[in-house]
Scaffold this motif. Structure first.
Motif, PDB file in Angstrom:
ATOM      1  N   ALA A 181       0.853  -1.193   0.000  1.00  0.00           N
ATOM      2  CA  ALA A 181       0.000   0.000   0.000  1.00  0.00           C
ATOM      3  C   ALA A 181       0.883   1.235   0.000  1.00  0.00           C
ATOM      4  CB  ALA A 181      -0.911   0.006   1.224  1.00  0.00           C
ATOM      5  N   LEU A 182       0.689   2.087  -1.003  1.00  0.00           N
ATOM      6  CA  LEU A 182       1.293   3.407  -1.003  1.00  0.00           C
ATOM      7  C   LEU A 182       0.218   4.375  -0.531  1.00  0.00           C
ATOM      8  CD1 LEU A 182       3.538   1.992  -2.533  1.00  0.00           C
ATOM      9  CD2 LEU A 182       3.659   3.949  -4.078  1.00  0.00           C
ATOM     10  N   ILE A 183       0.389   4.884   0.677  1.00  0.00           N
ATOM     11  CA  ILE A 183      -0.604   5.773   1.267  1.00  0.00           C
ATOM     12  C   ILE A 183      -0.177   7.201   0.977  1.00  0.00           C
ATOM     13  CG2 ILE A 183      -1.788   6.447   3.378  1.00  0.00           C
ATOM     14  CD1 ILE A 183      -1.283   3.664   4.464  1.00  0.00           C
ATOM     15  N   VAL A 184      -0.998   7.897   0.204  1.00  0.00           N
ATOM     16  CA  VAL A 184      -0.617   9.187  -0.361  1.00  0.00           C
ATOM     17  C   VAL A 184      -1.371  10.314   0.334  1.00  0.00           C
ATOM     18  CG1 VAL A 184      -0.373  10.519  -2.492  1.00  0.00           C
ATOM     19  CG2 VAL A 184      -0.269   8.011  -2.577  1.00  0.00           C
ATOM     20  N   PHE A 185      -0.613  11.229   0.908  1.00  0.00           N
ATOM     21  CA  PHE A 185      -1.172  12.435   1.525  1.00  0.00           C
ATOM     22  C   PHE A 185      -0.395  13.643   1.025  1.00  0.00           C
ATOM     23  CE2 PHE A 185      -3.696   9.783   4.035  1.00  0.00           C
ATOM     24  CZ  PHE A 185      -4.540  10.530   4.854  1.00  0.00           C
ATOM     25  N   ALA A 186      -1.047  14.779   0.988  1.00  0.00           N
ATOM     26  CA  ALA A 186      -0.395  16.013   0.552  1.00  0.00           C
ATOM     27  C   ALA A 186       0.106  16.809   1.751  1.00  0.00           C
ATOM     28  CB  ALA A 186      -1.368  16.871  -0.260  1.00  0.00           C
ATOM     29  N   ILE A 187       1.199  17.515   1.539  1.00  0.00           N
ATOM     30  CA  ILE A 187       1.727  18.402   2.572  1.00  0.00           C
ATOM     31  C   ILE A 187       0.785  19.587   2.794  1.00  0.00           C
ATOM     32  CG2 ILE A 187       3.606  20.033   3.067  1.00  0.00           C
ATOM     33  CD1 ILE A 187       4.305  17.124   3.493  1.00  0.00           C
ATOM     34  N   LYS A 188       0.108  19.966   1.722  1.00  0.00           N
ATOM     35  CA  LYS A 188      -0.744  21.159   1.770  1.00  0.00           C
ATOM     36  C   LYS A 188      -1.772  21.072   0.651  1.00  0.00           C
ATOM     37  CE  LYS A 188      -0.097  26.191   2.154  1.00  0.00           C
ATOM     38  NZ  LYS A 188       0.932  27.273   2.101  1.00  0.00           N
ATOM     39  N   ASN A 189      -2.948  21.636   0.912  1.00  0.00           N
ATOM     40  CA  ASN A 189      -3.983  21.728  -0.128  1.00  0.00           C
ATOM     41  C   ASN A 189      -4.322  20.368  -0.749  1.00  0.00           C
ATOM     42  OD1 ASN A 189      -5.863  22.990  -1.756  1.00  0.00           O
ATOM     43  ND2 ASN A 189      -4.391  23.489  -3.348  1.00  0.00           N
ATOM     44  N   PRO A 190      -4.999  19.482  -0.013  1.00  0.00           N
ATOM     45  CA  PRO A 190      -5.638  19.726   1.282  1.00  0.00           C
ATOM     46  C   PRO A 190      -4.685  19.498   2.461  1.00  0.00           C
ATOM     47  CG  PRO A 190      -6.207  17.544   0.506  1.00  0.00           C
ATOM     48  CD  PRO A 190      -5.386  18.180  -0.582  1.00  0.00           C
ATOM     49  N   LYS A 191      -4.989  20.130   3.571  1.00  0.00           N
ATOM     50  CA  LYS A 191      -4.196  19.999   4.777  1.00  0.00           C
ATOM     51  C   LYS A 191      -4.210  18.541   5.241  1.00  0.00           C
ATOM     52  CE  LYS A 191      -3.985  21.624   9.584  1.00  0.00           C
ATOM     53  NZ  LYS A 191      -4.632  22.486  10.612  1.00  0.00           N
ATOM     54  N   PRO A 192      -3.041  17.993   5.599  1.00  0.00           N
ATOM     55  CA  PRO A 192      -3.001  16.577   6.018  1.00  0.00           C
ATOM     56  C   PRO A 192      -3.629  16.361   7.388  1.00  0.00           C
ATOM     57  CG  PRO A 192      -0.843  17.597   6.293  1.00  0.00           C
ATOM     58  CD  PRO A 192      -1.707  18.622   5.606  1.00  0.00           C
ATOM     59  N   ILE A 237       3.618   8.235   1.102  1.00  0.00           N
ATOM     60  CA  ILE A 237       4.051   9.198   0.091  1.00  0.00           C
ATOM     61  C   ILE A 237       3.464  10.562   0.432  1.00  0.00           C
ATOM     62  CG2 ILE A 237       4.126   9.745  -2.376  1.00  0.00           C
ATOM     63  CD1 ILE A 237       5.468   7.107  -1.729  1.00  0.00           C
ATOM     64  N   LEU A 238       4.323  11.547   0.575  1.00  0.00           N
ATOM     65  CA  LEU A 238       3.879  12.909   0.872  1.00  0.00           C
ATOM     66  C   LEU A 238       4.071  13.772  -0.373  1.00  0.00           C
ATOM     67  CD1 LEU A 238       5.434  13.291   4.441  1.00  0.00           C
ATOM     68  CD2 LEU A 238       3.088  12.651   3.845  1.00  0.00           C
ATOM     69  N   THR A 239       2.966  14.160  -0.985  1.00  0.00           N
ATOM     70  CA  THR A 239       3.016  14.912  -2.234  1.00  0.00           C
ATOM     71  C   THR A 239       3.043  16.417  -1.991  1.00  0.00           C
ATOM     72  OG1 THR A 239       0.601  14.996  -2.429  1.00  0.00           O
ATOM     73  CG2 THR A 239       1.708  13.091  -3.403  1.00  0.00           C
ATOM     74  N   LYS A 240       3.266  17.139  -3.093  1.00  0.00           N
ATOM     75  CA  LYS A 240       3.284  18.611  -3.093  1.00  0.00           C
ATOM     76  C   LYS A 240       4.363  19.156  -2.156  1.00  0.00           C
ATOM     77  CE  LYS A 240      -1.683  18.524  -4.058  1.00  0.00           C
ATOM     78  NZ  LYS A 240      -3.018  19.083  -3.806  1.00  0.00           N
ATOM     79  N   ALA A 241       5.519  18.477  -2.150  1.00  0.00           N
ATOM     80  CA  ALA A 241       6.623  18.889  -1.279  1.00  0.00           C
ATOM     81  C   ALA A 241       7.095  20.299  -1.595  1.00  0.00           C
ATOM     82  CB  ALA A 241       7.787  17.901  -1.407  1.00  0.00           C
ATOM     83  N   ASP A 242       6.889  20.752  -2.824  1.00  0.00           N
ATOM     84  CA  ASP A 242       7.306  22.110  -3.201  1.00  0.00           C
ATOM     85  C   ASP A 242       6.481  23.190  -2.505  1.00  0.00           C
ATOM     86  OD1 ASP A 242       5.044  22.805  -5.593  1.00  0.00           O
ATOM     87  OD2 ASP A 242       5.535  20.697  -5.324  1.00  0.00           O
ATOM     88  N   LEU A 243       5.353  22.802  -1.896  1.00  0.00           N
ATOM     89  CA  LEU A 243       4.506  23.773  -1.184  1.00  0.00           C
ATOM     90  C   LEU A 243       4.816  23.820   0.309  1.00  0.00           C
ATOM     91  CD1 LEU A 243       1.017  23.020  -2.813  1.00  0.00           C
ATOM     92  CD2 LEU A 243       2.711  24.733  -3.502  1.00  0.00           C
TER      93      LEU A 243
END
Length: 293
Positions: A79-90, A112-118
């Motif tokens: 399982a690759l569990i994908v959450f964003a750093i921002k937008n939406p707030k984790p 996996i933490l996406t949107k690392a550039d934000l």
């Protein structure tokens, strides 16, 4: 008969990937009588009805190694569990729900933490600290800067993988970066409700050039733990195991018991306080759910 894997199921039709190509199949009526529903990911044997039009019938379903309920997919091993750093707030309590359900199925888990550039508030380091301390691999990615896309590819190779996580975090966008031939439909996060639009409508296994099969599935806004008992939940917080030598042994649920090694580890910073608080929150939720029945 041909052997293959169901990669998509829509309206009673099952699309089976075999060495001879893709076949559109119906399932034998006996499965309905046995109350067995074929799932995406099932390894099956099919009989060919019409080779020219690639029509067939699912004759047999092999025993499943794993079976997920939400999303309904069989034989996933990672399982690759994908959450964003921002937008939406984790929301880490939701992340912990995904982890618990994946642990219950004995899946290997990568976060996996996406949107690392934000990441302008050091959210990335904070979350990585929590989950690496808990024993999980955490990879930060950015579709914009191509950060660590290759690391994600390495995690996929040779596996059947489910991409799980809430809507709007960029699961489909990440898959597009990994293998552009898919050109998966992506959606913008609503500015009004800060929640992703459900752009993926059904579970489907996608074959990647790197030799993996991944499930692109609808995003979820909530997950229930109805199938998990109070005493069972602690097993899915894997960092507890190292300190599980409490006074009351296996009966200790690490809440109010005296001489609890897990609580001591939390106090000493060996177990994340956030993870422990999440555990207690989920424990109380399970209790409340049981009281309703």
């Amino acid at each position: 008969m041909l052997e293959g894997t169901i990669i998509k199921g829509i309206g009673g039709f099952y699309y089976v990937d075999t060495e001879n190509g893709l076949y559109e199949c119906r399932a034998r009526g006996i499965f309905r009588k046995q109350k067995i529903t074929p799932l995406v990911g099932d390894r099956v044997s099919i009989s060919v009805v019409d080779e020219e039009t690639k029509k067939g019938v699912v004759e047999n379903i092999e025993k499943r190694d794993t079976e997920l309920v939400r999303p309904p997919i069989a034989n996933v091993n990672k399982a690759l569990i994908v959450f964003a750093i921002k937008n939406p707030k984790p929301h880490l309590s939701l992340l912990d729900r995904f982890i618990v359900l994946a642990e219950k199925e004995n899946l290997e888990i990568v976060i996996i933490l996406t949107k690392a550039d934000l990441d302008d508030e050091n959210t990335l380091d904070e979350i990585k600290g929590i989950y690496e301390l808990s024993g999980y691999k955490v990879i930060s990615v950015s579709n914009k800067t191509k950060l660590n896309i290759d690391k994600v590819k390495d995690e996929l190779k040779g596996n059947i993988v489910v991409f799980a996580g809430p809507s709007g975090v960029g699961k489909s966008s990440l898959l597009n970066e990994i293998d552009s031939k898919f050109e998966l439909q992506t959606g913008e996060v609503s500015d009004k409700i800060k929640r992703g639009k459900h752009t993926t409508r059904h579970a489907e296994l996608l074959k990647l050039e790197c030799g993996a099969m991944v499930a692109d599935t609808p995003g979820f806004s909530s997950l229930t733990l109805d199938s998990i008992s109070e005493n069972e939940l602690k097993e899915y917080f894997i960092e507890f195991e190292e300190f599980d030598n409490c006074r009351f042994g296996f009966k200790c649920i690490h809440e109010n018991e005296p001489s609890c090694s897990v609580k001591e580890a939390v106090e000493n910073g060996e177990i994340s306080k956030q993870r422990y608080e999440s555990y207690i929150q989920l424990l109380n939720e399970i209790r409340q759910g049981k009281r309703r029945y």
